[in-house]
Design an enzyme around this catalytic site. Sequence first.
Site, PDB file in Angstrom:
ATOM      1  N   GLU A  72       0.807  -1.209   0.000  1.00 24.55           N
ATOM      2  CA  GLU A  72       0.000   0.000   0.000  1.00 24.55           C
ATOM      3  C   GLU A  72       0.848   1.270   0.000  1.00 24.55           C
ATOM      4  O   GLU A  72       0.547   2.222  -0.702  1.00 24.55           O
ATOM      5  CB  GLU A  72      -0.903  -0.019   1.233  1.00 24.55           C
ATOM      6  N   ASP A  73       1.895   1.294   0.796  1.00 24.28           N
ATOM      7  CA  ASP A  73       2.614   2.556   1.004  1.00 24.28           C
ATOM      8  C   ASP A  73       3.960   2.659   0.298  1.00 24.28           C
ATOM      9  O   ASP A  73       4.504   3.743   0.163  1.00 24.28           O
ATOM     10  CB  ASP A  73       2.830   2.796   2.504  1.00 24.28           C
TER      11      ASP A  73
END
Length: 497
Positions: free
Chosen positions: A76-77
Site C-alpha cells: 500500500e505505502d
Amino acid sequence: METNLEKLMSALKNASGEEVGLVKKAYEFSKENHKDQKRQSGEPYFNHCFATAMNLCDLNMSGTVVAAGLLHDILEDAGIKPEMLEEKFGSDIRFIVEGVTKLGLVKYHGTDRHNESMRKLFVAMSQDIRVLIVKLCDRLHNMETLSHVQKEKQERIARETLEIYAPIAYRLGIRKLSKRLEDLSFPFVYPNEYKEIKELVKENYDKKQDMLEKFRKAVAKELGQAGVRDFTIDYRVKGLYSLYKKYLRHNKEIEKIYDLAAMRIILLKEEECYKVLGVIHSNYQPLPGRIKDYIAFPKQNGYQGLHTTVFTGDGNIVEVQIKTERMNKEAEFGIASHIAYKANSKKSRANQGLEWIKKIIPLSIIKTKTGSQENKDVPSWIRDLAAYHNENKDKDNTLNEIKNDFFNERIFVFTPKGDVIDLPAGSSAVDFAYSIHSDIGNHIGGVRINGKMRSIDTELKNGDIVEIIISKNAKPKRKWLDYAKTTFAKKQIKNSG
Ligand code: MN
C-alpha cells in the site's frame, strides 16, 4: 547499544532457521523501501513496521508471521507489487500481506447497527487467522501512537478500535490484546468517563493494596499446609474500560465490583484447581452465586478457570481465580496460542480480488480500487448477496436489512490451522466436516471443540476451533440428519445410506 534488528531477533522465539533468515531479509527490505516515508509524529515510517513485528513476537507468532508484520504496509505505502513480494518472500507472506492490505480498505461505518456485521466481515475477509492477528498488532501500534494523529481523526480511529478490533481480539480469546486495545481507545472515545473511573480506581486500589498483600500471604500459607506445592499467586487488575462497563451495569456502585483486582492462583494440574478451591472455601466464606466453574463449562471464547468470591475476614471481599498454567496462557493468548507453533501453510493462496467486497458493501464504506476480478473462492452466501445487490441497485435500504440478516445467520469457526469456515447459524460439527470435504464428513470418529472432546451434535458458535477426528471405519448415520444444517451435508448423509 542494541540495534532494532538485534532487539527483534531476541524477541523472536518461534522461528526455524529458515524463518530467521526470512525475518532478517524482511527487516532490511522494509527498512529500505519505506526509507523516504515518515509517520505523522515525524519519525521514520519503518518504526511502525518494526513495532508491529515486535507486537507479533509478543504473541509468540512464527517467523513467517513476524516477517509479514514487517512487510504489512509495503504494497500500500511503498508501491511494491504483490508478484515481487511473492518472488522474494514466498506465497504465504504475499497472502498475509495482501490480506492485511485488503482489511485496511474496509472503512468503518460508525453506527451500532453495523458493528456486528463489520466484525464478521473482518473475520470472513481475513480467511486466515494470521491475517487478522497481523492487522490487530498493526492497530495496536497505531493506537499506541494515536496522540500524534490529527485531533479530528483520533476519535473515529479509537471508536473503530473499541467497537470492531477489541471485540474481535476478545472473541478470539486474545485478552492481552483486547484489554490493551480497549484501554488505549477509552480516553479518546469517552474522555470524561475515563477520568472519572481512573480517579475511582486509584482511590480504591491504593486502599486495597495492603489488604491484598496480607490476603495473598495468608492464602499461600494455607495452600502449603494443605500440601499444595507448585503454585504462584498474583493479581490481575481489571482493564479500565471493562471496569467502566461493569461500573455502569452496577449503577455506579464501585464497592459492588469485586474483581477490580482479582487474586490469581496458577497451578500445574487441573485436579489441583478443585483442591485449591476447597482449601479457599474451607478458610473463607464464599459469596453465594459467585462460584463459577469455567473448567467444566468454558466461556464461549474458550476461557477456562474456577472463579469464586470470598470474604477475607477483615471486612473485604475479593475475587479468586484458580487456573492451570495452560489455562492462564490461553486466557492471555487465546487462539494465538493454538497457532503459535503451526508450521507454514503449504497451500499457496489465490489472489483475492476486491471486487466482491464492493458488491456487498455500500460504496460509502469502502475506498475503491481499480481492477476487476471474479473470484471463485467467494463463499456462496456472499455471491448470493452480490446477485441480490445487482438486481436491486436502487433499493439500498432493503439491501442493508438483507445484509444484516445474512450476517446474523452465519457463524465463523476455525480449523485447527486457523482457516475460517463459514456456516449457517445452528450448524454442528457434521456440517463443519462436510464443508471441508465429503470424505472427512463420511469418516467422523469424534470431534474436539476448543481443545475438548464434544459430541458431534454440539451446536457450533462463532470463533470455535473445530477439529474432526477421522476414523477409517466410521460411517454416516441417519441420525446425523437431525443435526445437519447445510444442504450439502444432508445430501451426503442421505446418499451414503
Ligand atoms: Mn500499518
